[in-house]
Design an enzyme around this catalytic site. Structure first.
Site, PDB file in Angstrom:
ATOM      1  CG  ASP A 162     -46.946 -14.615   9.233  1.00  0.00           C
ATOM      2  OD1 ASP A 162     -46.901 -14.537  10.167  1.00  0.00           O
ATOM      3  OD2 ASP A 162     -47.738 -13.766   8.834  1.00  0.00           O
ATOM      4  CG  HIS A 221     -48.444 -12.008  11.937  1.00  0.00           C
ATOM      5  ND1 HIS A 221     -49.050 -12.753  10.253  1.00  0.00           N
ATOM      6  CD2 HIS A 221     -50.101 -11.723  12.432  1.00  0.00           C
ATOM      7  CE1 HIS A 221     -50.941 -13.013  10.107  1.00  0.00           C
ATOM      8  NE2 HIS A 221     -51.227 -12.336  11.722  1.00  0.00           N
ATOM      9  CB  CYS A 281     -54.911 -10.566  10.883  1.00  0.00           C
ATOM     10  SG  CYS A 281     -54.706 -12.122  12.116  1.00  0.00           S
TER      11      CYS A 281
END
Length: 224
Positions: free
Chosen positions: A160, A191, A112
């Site tokens: 995502d 995600h 991330c």
């Protein structure tokens, strides 16, 4: 805390020596998930360091893995300076290189926020290998791939909601023209699909596939 290297969390392999890995956090901070990843990598033979990226503005930050935790973490992120975060990552790479316990090279691996910084570290610094999981700023900064000389591996989820599939396609096209780079898209995942303590994100099958690719990549490019 005067700098990111003060009280730097470090995980050692069973032998006490090995290549170094800078593990770069998500917005959730140094939580149980990241600690479990660090422990797994250390068990595989790596000396693992996890720099605390929010030490300037939210020292000790760690949030829950639900909607409230995402909102709180995004608030913390609003005062985060990516350039300073990158300097912390590169300082940690240099620190690992200086340790007697680190033999061989030093790589970066991030999720991330950490995925974006792993890419930036490879473009602006000198890690020996980089792995970037679902970095949201990678597509916008993909021209940096031309400056990357170390092997680099990208991971994305095809579903995502934070990173459009069109952005992933931009990275795919750039990787296809760059020797030493590879990309893997788990089309059925969203995600943060590797985060096994976040039920709203975790996709066990995609996580297992991506992690097998990651560990294989590390064995080839930064063998322990």
């Amino acid at each position: 805390m005067e700098n990111v290297l003060e009280n730097l969390p470090l995980w050692l392999p069973p032998s006490g020596r090995g290549p170094g890995l800078v593990l770069i956090q998500e917005i959730f901070g140094l939580d149980d998930y990241l600690r479990s990843v660090a422990a797994e990598l250390a068990a595989s033979g790596y000396v693992v360091a996890v720099p605390e990226l929010f030490w300037r503005t939210a020292p000790g930050w760690s949030s829950t893995h639900d909607e409230a935790g995402v909102a709180a973490s995004m608030a913390v992120m609003s005062s985060f300076d990516p350039a300073l975060g990158l300097s912390d990552v590169l300082a940690t790479v240099a620190h690992l290189r200086s340790l007697p316990s680190v033999t061989g090279g030093v790589g970066v691996l991030g999720f991330c926020l950490g995925g974006s910084l792993a890419f930036a570290a490879a473009a602006e610094g000198d890690p020996d290998v980089a792995v970037s999981f679902y970095g949201s700023t990678v597509a916008a900064q993909i021209e940096g791939l031309d400056r990357i000389e170390c092997p680099i591996q990208f991971h994305f989820g095809g579903q995502d909601p934070y990173i459009p599939r069109s952005d992933v396609a931009v990275v795919e096209a750039a990787v296809a023209a760059h020797p030493g780079a590879e990309i893997h898209v788990q089309e059925d995942a969203g995600h943060a699909f590797h985060n096994n303590v976040a039920p709203m994100f975790h996709h066990p099958e995609a996580a297992a596939r991506a992690w097998e690719l990651t560990t294989g990549f590390l064995r080839r490019t930064l063998p322990a």
